[in-house]
Design a protein around this motif. Structure first.
Motif, short mmCIF file in Angstrom:
data_model
loop_
_atom_site.label_atom_id
_atom_site.label_comp_id
_atom_site.label_asym_id
_atom_site.label_seq_id
_atom_site.Cartn_x
_atom_site.Cartn_y
_atom_site.Cartn_z
N ASN A 95 0.86 -1.19 0.00
CA ASN A 95 0.00 0.00 0.00
C ASN A 95 0.90 1.24 0.00
N GLY A 96 1.42 1.58 -1.14
CA GLY A 96 2.32 2.72 -1.26
C GLY A 96 3.73 2.39 -0.79
N GLY A 97 4.63 3.30 -1.12
CA GLY A 97 6.00 3.18 -0.61
C GLY A 97 5.99 3.25 0.91
N SER A 98 4.98 3.92 1.46
CA SER A 98 4.90 4.08 2.92
C SER A 98 4.77 2.73 3.61
N GLU A 99 3.84 1.91 3.12
CA GLU A 99 3.73 0.59 3.76
C GLU A 99 4.98 -0.24 3.49
N ALA A 100 5.57 -0.05 2.32
CA ALA A 100 6.79 -0.80 2.00
C ALA A 100 7.87 -0.50 3.05
N LEU A 101 8.05 0.78 3.36
CA LEU A 101 9.06 1.17 4.35
C LEU A 101 8.74 0.56 5.71
N SER A 102 7.48 0.68 6.09
CA SER A 102 7.05 0.19 7.38
C SER A 102 7.27 -1.33 7.50
N ASN A 124 8.75 11.17 7.32
CA ASN A 124 7.89 10.04 7.66
C ASN A 124 8.69 8.80 8.04
N TYR A 125 9.99 8.77 7.71
CA TYR A 125 10.83 7.66 8.20
C TYR A 125 10.73 7.58 9.72
N ASP A 126 10.66 8.74 10.36
CA ASP A 126 10.59 8.78 11.83
C ASP A 126 9.38 7.98 12.33
N LEU A 168 18.24 5.12 2.64
CA LEU A 168 18.41 6.42 1.98
C LEU A 168 17.49 6.54 0.79
N PRO A 169 16.96 7.76 0.60
CA PRO A 169 16.22 7.99 -0.63
C PRO A 169 17.18 8.48 -1.71
N ALA A 170 17.13 7.92 -2.88
CA ALA A 170 17.99 8.35 -3.98
C ALA A 170 17.21 8.24 -5.29
N ALA A 200 17.03 0.96 -0.02
CA ALA A 200 17.18 2.00 -1.05
C ALA A 200 15.80 2.47 -1.46
N ASP A 201 15.47 3.68 -1.05
CA ASP A 201 14.15 4.25 -1.33
C ASP A 201 14.26 4.97 -2.69
N GLU A 202 13.76 4.30 -3.71
CA GLU A 202 13.98 4.81 -5.08
C GLU A 202 12.68 5.29 -5.72
N VAL A 203 11.81 5.90 -4.92
CA VAL A 203 10.52 6.32 -5.49
C VAL A 203 10.67 7.44 -6.53
N TYR A 204 11.85 8.11 -6.54
CA TYR A 204 12.08 9.17 -7.55
C TYR A 204 13.09 8.72 -8.61
N ARG A 205 13.21 7.41 -8.83
CA ARG A 205 14.31 6.86 -9.65
C ARG A 205 14.51 7.61 -10.98
N ASP A 231 9.82 1.14 -3.52
CA ASP A 231 9.43 1.86 -4.73
C ASP A 231 7.92 2.16 -4.68
N SER A 232 7.47 2.95 -5.64
CA SER A 232 6.08 3.41 -5.60
C SER A 232 5.68 3.99 -6.94
N ILE A 233 4.38 3.97 -7.23
CA ILE A 233 3.91 4.65 -8.45
C ILE A 233 3.54 6.11 -8.16
N SER A 234 3.53 6.50 -6.88
CA SER A 234 3.00 7.82 -6.50
C SER A 234 3.60 8.96 -7.31
N LYS A 235 4.92 9.01 -7.35
CA LYS A 235 5.59 10.16 -7.97
C LYS A 235 5.84 9.88 -9.45
N ARG A 236 6.33 8.67 -9.74
CA ARG A 236 6.69 8.33 -11.13
C ARG A 236 5.52 8.56 -12.07
N PHE A 320 12.00 16.08 -6.95
CA PHE A 320 11.44 17.39 -7.30
C PHE A 320 11.40 18.32 -6.10
N TYR A 321 12.55 18.34 -5.40
CA TYR A 321 12.67 19.22 -4.23
C TYR A 321 13.95 20.04 -4.34
N LEU A 322 13.89 21.17 -3.68
CA LEU A 322 15.05 22.05 -3.64
C LEU A 322 15.19 22.53 -2.19
#
Ligand SMILES: Cc1ncc(COP(=O)(O)O)c(C=O)c1O
Length: 397
Positions: A95-102, A124-126, A168-170, A200-205, A231-236, A320-322
């Motif tokens: 259920n999303g990258g979030s559940e994957a991490l959890s 949200n890692y916290d 790490l997210p990369a 390896a959190d690659e949701v922005y691969r 990974d996730s489809i959210s951002k891609r 997509f962050y600065l």
């Protein structure tokens, strides 16, 4: 009655906590540019909804716990197209990258264990780590160094006997930092030396700019047994609300552990998996178009932000962050000023103060994160508002 110590130790998301103030100002007729949340405005490819519309079963049944076969196959094909080979059993739909991490954290951490995460990091890692009664040990990076962390000595200094993984997210959220294959090798070698997992959190691969190489921890097969890709489809595919993510690992013990948790939560929504399957069948040109759009937004924002006297901001190469260190005493106060007191032609801007992205007390006070999720014109205007706001804020003091 009392809540658990786990929940008591958690905080509300710094990304969302200022939203009610912004809403109030909006109700007073001020236009707010929202740069605080990674919710892209890019249209979700229509094949997602079309696939769901053509569903013609009488019953929406539970899916199997691993995930629907066509989706798992489509994900294997997607990786194959990048030269990474995975078997069906290496994939777990979540259920999303979030559940994957959890799920991954729950498979790895006992109470009192820690994982290393380069800070600033996705807050949200916290929450997910707190639910395991483990904790995050930060690898501190700085805006002056462009948030670089792929340095063996720097990482090794943080490892202790309770460290179980490097996560790490990369490309990075919130930093936009990308990793070269050499960087990935450095991290993998440290992990191997100290027998650590790599999450390896690659949701922005695919979100890599300036012609930079798209990399993945899946590209070094010699480390495959300790690598777990989230990974996730959210951002891609600009499908955040679909809540489809996945875990990729060749480690059989990890897959067995994941399956125990997956069976407990039964399955991931059937219809969304049907939609997601079509997304993975999109041609590569889809990513080229989306990346070109984000790159133009980044350029528009960066051009304005870098005009601010005293700002520290290296052009981010991905996601997509600065992040920017601003010439203000306190970024949270500055945001409150922008939301309560500032406007230019009836407009102001909302961003995220970066302190909440750091685990180390006192860091990030002058930094902000902006998500470039608006079109290039609006990004330029938003960054201009930040520049004008800083002048007004510092003159006021
Ligand atoms: C680095 C990172 N990982 C994971 C996620 C969670 O993604 P999902 O929407 O798939 O749960 C996000 C969302 O912003 C993210 O930025």
């Amino acid at each position: 009655m009392k809540l658990s110590e786990k929940v008591a130790s958690m905080a509300l998301s710094p990304i969302r906590k200022f939203a009610p103030i912004a809403k109030e100002r909006e109700e007073q007729g001020v236009k707010i540019y929202y740069l605080n949340i990674g919710q892209p405005d890019i249209e979700t490819p229509s094949c997602f909804v079309e696939a769901i519309q053509s569903f013609d079963e009488d019953v929406i049944e539970y899916a199997n716990s691993q995930g629907l076969d066509p989706l798992v196959d489509a994900i294997c094909d997607y990786f194959e197209s990048y030269g990474m080979h995975y078997e069906k059993e290496d994939i777990m739909i979540t259920n999303g990258g979030s559940e994957a991490l959890s799920m991954v954290y729950n498979c790895i951490l006992n109470p009192g264990d820690n994982i290393l995460v380069p800070e600033p990091y996705y807050t949200n890692y916290d929450a997910f780590v707190a639910m395991t009664s483990g904790y995050i040990k930060p690898i501190t990076t700085s805006p002056e160094e462009g948030y670089f962390f792929a340095d063996a000595e720097k990482i090794e200094k943080c490892i202790d006997e309770n460290t179980k993984a490097i996560c790490l997210p990369a490309p990075g959220n919130p930093t936009g930092r990308t990793l070269s294959l050499d960087d990935i090798r450095v991290i993998c070698e440290v992990a191997e030396k100290h027998d650590l997992w790599i999450i390896a959190d690659e949701v922005y691969r695919e979100f890599v700019y300036d012609g930079g190489e798209m990399t993945s921890f899946g590209m070094l097969p010699e480390f495959a047994d300790r690598v777990v890709i989230v990974d996730s489809i959210s951002k891609r595919y600009s499908s955040c609300g679909a809540r489809i993510g996945f875990i990729v690992t060749k480690n059989k013990d990890m897959q067995e552990g994941l399956m125990k948790i997956a069976q407990g939560r039964l399955c991931v929504p059937t219809l969304e998996q049907i939609g997601a399957t079509e997304l993975f069948r999109l041609p590569k040109s889809y990513y080229d178009e989306v990346c070109a759009e984000y790159e133009s937004r980044r350029d528009a924002a960066y051009a304005e932000i870098s005009k601010i006297p005293g700002v520290v901001c290296q052009k981010p190469g991905g996601s997509f962050y600065l992040m920017a260190k601003l010439p203000v005493d306190n970024a949270e106060d500055f945001l409150l000023f922008m939301l309560h007191d500032f406007e230019d032609n009836g407009e102001t801007v909302m961003f995220t103060p970066a302190e909440g992205f750091y685990a180390t007390e006192g860091l990030g006070k002058e930094e902000i994160r902006i998500a470039y999720v608006l079109n290039a014109k609006d990004m330029a205007r938003s960054a201009e508002l930040i520049r004008l706001g800083i002048e007004a804020y510092n003159n006021r003091k």
